[in-house]
Design an enzyme around this catalytic site. Structure first.
Site, PDB file in Angstrom:
ATOM      1  N   GLY A  32       0.814  -1.209   0.000  1.00 15.22           N
ATOM      2  CA  GLY A  32       0.000   0.000   0.000  1.00 15.22           C
ATOM      3  C   GLY A  32       0.844   1.253   0.000  1.00 15.22           C
ATOM      4  N   PRO A  33       0.204   2.404  -0.255  1.00 14.27           N
ATOM      5  CA  PRO A  33       0.951   3.663  -0.304  1.00 14.27           C
ATOM      6  C   PRO A  33       1.615   3.985   1.034  1.00 14.27           C
ATOM      7  CG  PRO A  33      -1.413   4.021  -0.756  1.00 14.27           C
ATOM      8  CD  PRO A  33      -1.232   2.568  -0.489  1.00 14.27           C
ATOM      9  N   PRO A  34       2.593   4.887   1.035  1.00 16.31           N
ATOM     10  CA  PRO A  34       3.278   5.245   2.281  1.00 16.31           C
ATOM     11  C   PRO A  34       2.296   5.794   3.313  1.00 16.31           C
ATOM     12  CG  PRO A  34       4.292   6.350   0.393  1.00 16.31           C
ATOM     13  CD  PRO A  34       3.088   5.642  -0.119  1.00 16.31           C
ATOM     14  N   GLY A  35       2.566   5.532   4.571  1.00 20.53           N
ATOM     15  CA  GLY A  35       1.770   6.121   5.647  1.00 20.53           C
ATOM     16  C   GLY A  35       0.424   5.463   5.907  1.00 20.53           C
ATOM     17  N   THR A  36       0.218   4.261   5.352  1.00 25.74           N
ATOM     18  CA  THR A  36      -1.075   3.610   5.564  1.00 25.74           C
ATOM     19  C   THR A  36      -1.029   2.607   6.714  1.00 25.74           C
ATOM     20  OG1 THR A  36      -0.506   2.161   3.714  1.00 25.74           O
ATOM     21  CG2 THR A  36      -2.031   3.956   3.258  1.00 25.74           C
ATOM     22  N   GLY A  37       0.049   2.627   7.495  1.00 20.73           N
ATOM     23  CA  GLY A  37       0.055   1.826   8.720  1.00 20.73           C
ATOM     24  C   GLY A  37       0.699   0.453   8.592  1.00 20.73           C
TER      25      GLY A  37
ATOM     26  N   GLU B 125     -12.609  24.195  -0.422  1.00 22.43           N
ATOM     27  CA  GLU B 125     -12.931  25.605  -0.727  1.00 22.43           C
ATOM     28  C   GLU B 125     -14.159  26.055   0.061  1.00 22.43           C
ATOM     29  OE1 GLU B 125     -11.439  28.073  -2.910  1.00 22.43           O
ATOM     30  OE2 GLU B 125      -9.934  26.663  -2.175  1.00 22.43           O
TER      31      GLU B 125
HETATM   32  P1  ADP Z   1       3.764   2.785   6.357  1.00 24.12           P
HETATM   33  O1  ADP Z   1       4.644   1.763   6.982  1.00 24.12           O
HETATM   34  O2  ADP Z   1       2.562   2.201   5.679  1.00 24.12           O
HETATM   35  O3  ADP Z   1       4.488   3.754   5.463  1.00 24.12           O
HETATM   36  P2  ADP Z   1       3.467   3.692   9.062  1.00 24.12           P
HETATM   37  O4  ADP Z   1       2.958   2.468   9.700  1.00 24.12           O
HETATM   38  O5  ADP Z   1       4.918   4.009   9.238  1.00 24.12           O
HETATM   39  O6  ADP Z   1       3.149   3.695   7.507  1.00 24.12           O
HETATM   40  O7  ADP Z   1       2.584   4.924   9.559  1.00 24.12           O
HETATM   41  C1  ADP Z   1       3.168   6.130  10.014  1.00 24.12           C
HETATM   42  C2  ADP Z   1       2.346   6.692  11.141  1.00 24.12           C
HETATM   43  O8  ADP Z   1       1.046   7.082  10.681  1.00 24.12           O
HETATM   44  C3  ADP Z   1       2.080   5.727  12.263  1.00 24.12           C
HETATM   45  O9  ADP Z   1       3.141   5.671  13.164  1.00 24.12           O
HETATM   46  C4  ADP Z   1       0.810   6.292  12.866  1.00 24.12           C
HETATM   47  O10 ADP Z   1       1.097   7.403  13.703  1.00 24.12           O
HETATM   48  C5  ADP Z   1       0.062   6.820  11.661  1.00 24.12           C
HETATM   49  N1  ADP Z   1      -0.891   5.818  11.125  1.00 24.12           N
HETATM   50  C6  ADP Z   1      -0.865   5.260   9.890  1.00 24.12           C
HETATM   51  N2  ADP Z   1      -1.892   4.399   9.728  1.00 24.12           N
HETATM   52  C7  ADP Z   1      -2.577   4.398  10.886  1.00 24.12           C
HETATM   53  C8  ADP Z   1      -3.741   3.705  11.366  1.00 24.12           C
HETATM   54  N3  ADP Z   1      -4.409   2.820  10.602  1.00 24.12           N
HETATM   55  N4  ADP Z   1      -4.159   3.955  12.629  1.00 24.12           N
HETATM   56  C9  ADP Z   1      -3.503   4.817  13.417  1.00 24.12           C
HETATM   57  N5  ADP Z   1      -2.413   5.506  13.040  1.00 24.12           N
HETATM   58  C10 ADP Z   1      -1.944   5.309  11.785  1.00 24.12           C
END
Ligand code: ADP
Length: 290
Positions: A61-66, A287
């Site tokens: 999945g895309p970056p930042g999706t947990g 907007e």
């Molecule tokens: P990835 O590995 O997919 O790039 P991360 O797991 O490193 O993303 O997510 C970065 C941060 O974003 C986490 O530490 C958390 O703070 C927040 N985050 C991302 N997805 C979630 C989620 N489903 N629930 C709660 N926080 C999340």
């Protein structure tokens, strides 16, 4: 080898400190993952059925999706050690070092099993061999990939080590990695729906003075407006709002502050990659809410 001792110290954690409740809005995935862990930890009902443990789980999945957060939560929840590495760092290493480190990473995890090995950006090392233009790093990458495959194949059925990989793009991965018995379970982690954005916002709103004059109406409104935000971007949004509240000397984070924070932070999803209707809707919403 000295080299490996320092490396392993950096890569291992006894308790990640992350639990399932910290990962919001992915209930179905958590159910799936619970089963994988139950089998890993040897739940009798699976053994009786002759079910073998899943060796590898690929989170895509895309970056930042947990993805990282979920992997840590799995180890934290199961109370087992967590070994982590990044595919990209293996590629930069000198001749032979990448393979040696992969070997020692797996050896340490096996020794301390049950354990989880997490390899982020697995595509850096596991890129389809046909896609790779020969460059200075390609021999290293190839060696690292072969070592990874050897380690995964060398697992016995009863080895209680689960290998989790994370990637933005599973289609770029070498087919050899996706064969059954290697990364045989692929889980897609997408950008959250409005309902799931609300759940993620609720997790990150804890400890922040959100205006609750109307219960969760404020967070619900933000969840509706934050189209295309990843979990990481939602966390960042609340943080930005908290900073703004301090700067404005406001006792609470209200809708005005949330909107200002939204207009300040950049969301990773380029509007060009949104379907047209979605991009227009998103633009109109922001907007209109100014
Ligand atoms: P990835 O590995 O997919 O790039 P991360 O797991 O490193 O993303 O997510 C970065 C941060 O974003 C986490 O530490 C958390 O703070 C927040 N985050 C991302 N997805 C979630 C989620 N489903 N629930 C709660 N926080 C999340």
């Amino acid at each position: 080898m000295m080299l490996n001792i320092g490396f392993l110290k950096k890569m291992s954690k006894k308790d990640t400190g992350v639990r399932y409740e910290d990962v919001a809005g992915i209930d179905a995935i958590k159910d799936d993952i619970r089963v994988v862990l139950d089998i890993l930890l040897g739940a009798e009902r699976f053994k009786e059925m002759g079910a073998h443990p899943v060796k590898g789980v690929l989170l895509e999945g895309p970056p930042g999706t947990g993805k990282t957060l979920l992997a840590k939560a799995m180890a934290g929840e199961a109370g087992i050690p967590f070994y982590s590495a990044n595919g990209a760092e293996f590629v930069e290493m000198f001749q032979g070092v990448a393979a040696a480190r992969i070997r020692s990473l797996f050896a340490a995890a096996r020794k301390n099993a049950p354990a989880i090995i997490f390899i982020d950006e697995i595509d850096a090392i596991g890129k389809a061999r046909s896609d790779v233009i020969a460059d200075s790093g390609s021999a290293e990458r190839e060696q690292g990939l072969l070592q990874l495959l050897t380690e995964m194949d060398g697992f016995f059925r009863d080895d209680q080590v689960l290998i989790i990989g994370a990637t933005n793009l599973s289609s770029a991965l070498d087919d050899a990695l996706l064969r059954p018995g290697r990364y045989d379970r692929i889980i897609h982690m997408g950008r959250p729906s409005p309902q799931n954005r609300l759940k993620i916002l609720q997790v990150h709103a804890k400890g922040k003075p959100i205006d609750r004059s109307n219960d969760d109406a404020l967070l619900a409104k933000v969840a509706e407006l934050s189209i295309g935000y990843s979990g990481a971007e939602l966390a960042n949004l609340l943080n930005e709002a908290a900073i703004l509240a301090v700067r404005k000397d406001s006792a609470t984070i209200d809708l005005e502050i949330m909107k200002e924070a939204m207009s300040k932070i950049r969301v990773g999803l380029p509007s060009a990659s949104l379907p047209d209707s979605e991009a227009k809707r998103r633009f109109a919403l922001v907007e209109a809410s100014r």
